[in-house]
Write a protein that holds these residues in place. Structure first.
Motif, PDB file in Angstrom:
ATOM      1  N   VAL A   1       0.851  -1.190   0.000  1.00 26.50           N
ATOM      2  CA  VAL A   1       0.000   0.000   0.000  1.00 26.50           C
ATOM      3  C   VAL A   1       0.889   1.243   0.000  1.00 26.50           C
ATOM      4  O   VAL A   1       1.786   1.376   0.837  1.00 26.50           O
ATOM      5  N   LEU A   2       0.630   2.132  -0.957  1.00 22.47           N
ATOM      6  CA  LEU A   2       1.286   3.442  -0.998  1.00 22.47           C
ATOM      7  C   LEU A   2       0.418   4.438  -0.248  1.00 22.47           C
ATOM      8  O   LEU A   2      -0.814   4.416  -0.380  1.00 22.47           O
ATOM      9  N   ASN A   3       1.041   5.313   0.499  1.00 20.49           N
ATOM     10  CA  ASN A   3       0.348   6.449   1.106  1.00 20.49           C
ATOM     11  C   ASN A   3       0.688   7.663   0.255  1.00 20.49           C
ATOM     12  O   ASN A   3       1.866   7.978   0.060  1.00 20.49           O
ATOM     13  N   VAL A   4      -0.343   8.328  -0.257  1.00 24.19           N
ATOM     14  CA  VAL A   4      -0.151   9.463  -1.157  1.00 24.19           C
ATOM     15  C   VAL A   4      -0.802  10.694  -0.541  1.00 24.19           C
ATOM     16  O   VAL A   4      -2.008  10.701  -0.294  1.00 24.19           O
ATOM     17  N   ALA A   5       0.000  11.723  -0.304  1.00 20.40           N
ATOM     18  CA  ALA A   5      -0.526  12.993   0.197  1.00 20.40           C
ATOM     19  C   ALA A   5      -0.976  13.816  -1.004  1.00 20.40           C
ATOM     20  O   ALA A   5      -0.154  14.239  -1.807  1.00 20.40           O
ATOM     21  N   THR A   6      -2.298  14.012  -1.122  1.00 13.93           N
ATOM     22  CA  THR A   6      -2.827  14.782  -2.247  1.00 13.93           C
ATOM     23  C   THR A   6      -3.128  16.220  -1.855  1.00 13.93           C
ATOM     24  O   THR A   6      -3.377  17.049  -2.730  1.00 13.93           O
TER      25      THR A   6
ATOM     26  N   LYS B   1     -11.228  17.625  -2.171  1.00 14.08           N
ATOM     27  CA  LYS B   1     -10.374  18.529  -1.386  1.00 14.08           C
ATOM     28  C   LYS B   1     -10.471  18.272   0.113  1.00 14.08           C
ATOM     29  O   LYS B   1      -9.676  18.777   0.883  1.00 14.08           O
ATOM     30  N   ASP B   2     -11.476  17.484   0.525  1.00 15.60           N
ATOM     31  CA  ASP B   2     -11.686  17.219   1.946  1.00 15.60           C
ATOM     32  C   ASP B   2     -10.851  16.052   2.477  1.00 15.60           C
ATOM     33  O   ASP B   2     -10.846  15.807   3.680  1.00 15.60           O
ATOM     34  N   ASN B   3     -10.192  15.310   1.607  1.00 20.76           N
ATOM     35  CA  ASN B   3      -9.433  14.124   2.023  1.00 20.76           C
ATOM     36  C   ASN B   3      -7.996  14.252   1.519  1.00 20.76           C
ATOM     37  O   ASN B   3      -7.699  13.859   0.395  1.00 20.76           O
ATOM     38  N   PRO B   4      -7.078  14.785   2.321  1.00 25.35           N
ATOM     39  CA  PRO B   4      -5.720  15.061   1.852  1.00 25.35           C
ATOM     40  C   PRO B   4      -4.776  13.860   1.821  1.00 25.35           C
ATOM     41  O   PRO B   4      -3.652  13.977   1.353  1.00 25.35           O
ATOM     42  N   GLU B   5      -5.203  12.715   2.313  1.00 29.96           N
ATOM     43  CA  GLU B   5      -4.360  11.509   2.337  1.00 29.96           C
ATOM     44  C   GLU B   5      -5.077  10.375   1.621  1.00 29.96           C
ATOM     45  O   GLU B   5      -6.241  10.092   1.922  1.00 29.96           O
ATOM     46  N   ARG B   6      -4.376   9.700   0.714  1.00 30.94           N
ATOM     47  CA  ARG B   6      -4.954   8.579  -0.032  1.00 30.94           C
ATOM     48  C   ARG B   6      -4.066   7.357   0.088  1.00 30.94           C
ATOM     49  O   ARG B   6      -2.862   7.454   0.312  1.00 30.94           O
ATOM     50  N   LYS B   7      -4.686   6.216  -0.102  1.00 32.14           N
ATOM     51  CA  LYS B   7      -3.963   4.948  -0.155  1.00 32.14           C
ATOM     52  C   LYS B   7      -4.171   4.361  -1.545  1.00 32.14           C
ATOM     53  O   LYS B   7      -5.258   4.466  -2.111  1.00 32.14           O
ATOM     54  N   VAL B   8      -3.124   3.762  -2.077  1.00 31.99           N
ATOM     55  CA  VAL B   8      -3.196   3.076  -3.363  1.00 31.99           C
ATOM     56  C   VAL B   8      -2.547   1.712  -3.162  1.00 31.99           C
ATOM     57  O   VAL B   8      -1.385   1.635  -2.759  1.00 31.99           O
ATOM     58  N   ARG B   9      -3.305   0.660  -3.409  1.00 32.40           N
ATOM     59  CA  ARG B   9      -2.760  -0.705  -3.289  1.00 32.40           C
ATOM     60  C   ARG B   9      -2.149  -1.117  -4.619  1.00 32.40           C
ATOM     61  O   ARG B   9      -2.806  -1.066  -5.648  1.00 32.40           O
ATOM     62  N   LEU B  10      -0.872  -1.513  -4.585  1.00 26.63           N
ATOM     63  CA  LEU B  10      -0.180  -2.064  -5.746  1.00 26.63           C
ATOM     64  C   LEU B  10      -0.089  -3.574  -5.542  1.00 26.63           C
ATOM     65  O   LEU B  10       0.318  -4.033  -4.470  1.00 26.63           O
ATOM     66  N   THR B  11      -0.460  -4.342  -6.560  1.00 24.14           N
ATOM     67  CA  THR B  11      -0.367  -5.790  -6.476  1.00 24.14           C
ATOM     68  C   THR B  11       0.287  -6.313  -7.741  1.00 24.14           C
ATOM     69  O   THR B  11      -0.151  -5.974  -8.848  1.00 24.14           O
ATOM     70  N   PHE B  12       1.346  -7.106  -7.578  1.00 23.26           N
ATOM     71  CA  PHE B  12       1.992  -7.766  -8.719  1.00 23.26           C
ATOM     72  C   PHE B  12       1.613  -9.231  -8.709  1.00 23.26           C
ATOM     73  O   PHE B  12       1.768  -9.924  -7.697  1.00 23.26           O
TER      74      PHE B  12
ATOM     75  N   LEU C   1      -3.464  -1.758  -9.754  1.00 25.48           N
ATOM     76  CA  LEU C   1      -3.555  -0.650  -8.808  1.00 25.48           C
ATOM     77  C   LEU C   1      -5.007  -0.521  -8.403  1.00 25.48           C
ATOM     78  O   LEU C   1      -5.900  -0.621  -9.253  1.00 25.48           O
ATOM     79  N   PHE C   2      -5.240  -0.291  -7.123  1.00 23.88           N
ATOM     80  CA  PHE C   2      -6.592  -0.125  -6.623  1.00 23.88           C
ATOM     81  C   PHE C   2      -6.606   0.974  -5.576  1.00 23.88           C
ATOM     82  O   PHE C   2      -5.767   0.992  -4.672  1.00 23.88           O
ATOM     83  N   VAL C   3      -7.557   1.899  -5.695  1.00 18.42           N
ATOM     84  CA  VAL C   3      -7.740   2.986  -4.738  1.00 18.42           C
ATOM     85  C   VAL C   3      -8.969   2.662  -3.892  1.00 18.42           C
ATOM     86  O   VAL C   3     -10.081   2.670  -4.414  1.00 18.42           O
ATOM     87  N   PRO C   4      -8.790   2.360  -2.599  1.00 17.06           N
ATOM     88  CA  PRO C   4      -9.939   2.015  -1.757  1.00 17.06           C
ATOM     89  C   PRO C   4     -10.651   3.258  -1.207  1.00 17.06           C
ATOM     90  O   PRO C   4     -10.820   3.413  -0.003  1.00 17.06           O
ATOM     91  N   HIS C   5     -11.015   4.139  -2.120  1.00 16.44           N
ATOM     92  CA  HIS C   5     -11.701   5.380  -1.749  1.00 16.44           C
ATOM     93  C   HIS C   5     -12.882   5.579  -2.686  1.00 16.44           C
ATOM     94  O   HIS C   5     -12.805   5.259  -3.869  1.00 16.44           O
ATOM     95  N   ALA C   6     -13.945   6.168  -2.181  1.00 19.92           N
ATOM     96  CA  ALA C   6     -15.157   6.401  -2.976  1.00 19.92           C
ATOM     97  C   ALA C   6     -15.069   7.671  -3.813  1.00 19.92           C
ATOM     98  O   ALA C   6     -16.001   7.980  -4.547  1.00 19.92           O
ATOM     99  N   THR C   7     -13.949   8.396  -3.726  1.00 19.16           N
ATOM    100  CA  THR C   7     -13.852   9.687  -4.404  1.00 19.16           C
ATOM    101  C   THR C   7     -12.523   9.889  -5.132  1.00 19.16           C
ATOM    102  O   THR C   7     -12.033  11.007  -5.248  1.00 19.16           O
ATOM    103  N   ALA C   8     -11.921   8.818  -5.639  1.00 19.67           N
ATOM    104  CA  ALA C   8     -10.657   8.935  -6.366  1.00 19.67           C
ATOM    105  C   ALA C   8     -10.587   7.835  -7.422  1.00 19.67           C
ATOM    106  O   ALA C   8     -11.335   6.858  -7.358  1.00 19.67           O
ATOM    107  N   GLY C   9      -9.688   8.005  -8.389  1.00 20.17           N
ATOM    108  CA  GLY C   9      -9.558   7.015  -9.444  1.00 20.17           C
ATOM    109  C   GLY C   9      -8.130   6.919  -9.954  1.00 20.17           C
ATOM    110  O   GLY C   9      -7.249   7.685  -9.545  1.00 20.17           O
ATOM    111  N   ILE C  10      -7.922   5.974 -10.860  1.00 17.83           N
ATOM    112  CA  ILE C  10      -6.629   5.746 -11.501  1.00 17.83           C
ATOM    113  C   ILE C  10      -6.783   6.019 -12.990  1.00 17.83           C
ATOM    114  O   ILE C  10      -7.706   5.511 -13.627  1.00 17.83           O
TER     115      ILE C  10
END
Length: 140
Positions: A9-14, A127-138, A44-53
């Motif tokens: 899991v990547l932590n991404v500060a947006t 703009k209300d969620n400044p931190e995101r997680k992105v799951r990388l799976t190989f 890649l998977f973003v476990p958020h209801a308000t973000a995409g790849i």
């Protein structure tokens, strides 16, 4: 867990602005470590209801063009039924229907197989969620 399937899991500060964040370097670093020269798939998977790849060109204005297009398609106004958060936040919950929260990409010889100008990007209009997680799976 088998080395054929590896995840991180990547932590991404947006931050507090709409953003297209280039994750290509993070994906390449993950594959250097985990793919070990093998062929397979990177998911890649973003476990958020308000973000995409998105797979797009960056650095030449396309990332800003994408945000502008999303403003046209999904205006940040009071038309949305979903009303908590910042004004127009309901649009952020529609975003994943247009920019999906996942992507699966080919890996050949341990390297991501992207076109010349393609980058792997996190698209975040919330703009209300400044931190995101992105799951990388190989999957090798």
């Amino acid at each position: 867990m088998s080395d054929a399937f590896t995840t991180r899991v990547l932590n991404v500060a947006t931050g507090s602005t709409e953003r297209v964040a280039d994750l290509t370097g993070d994906c390449e670093a993950f594959l250097r470590e985990m793919a070990a020269g093998r062929d397979g798939l990177l998911n890649l998977f973003v476990p958020h209801a308000t973000a995409g790849i998105a797979i797009i060109e960056t650095g030449a204005g396309s990332d800003d063009d994408l945000l502008a297009a999303l403003h046209t398609l999904l205006p940040a106004d009071d038309r949305w039924q979903h009303r908590h958060g910042s004004p127009g936040h309901g649009r952020d919950h529609v975003l994943p229907a247009i920019v999906p929260p996942h992507a699966t990409l080919p890996v050949v010889g341990g390297r991501l197989e992207l076109g010349t100008w393609q980058s792997v990007c996190l698209v975040d209009t919330n703009k209300d969620n400044p931190e995101r997680k992105v799951r990388l799976t190989f999957l090798g």
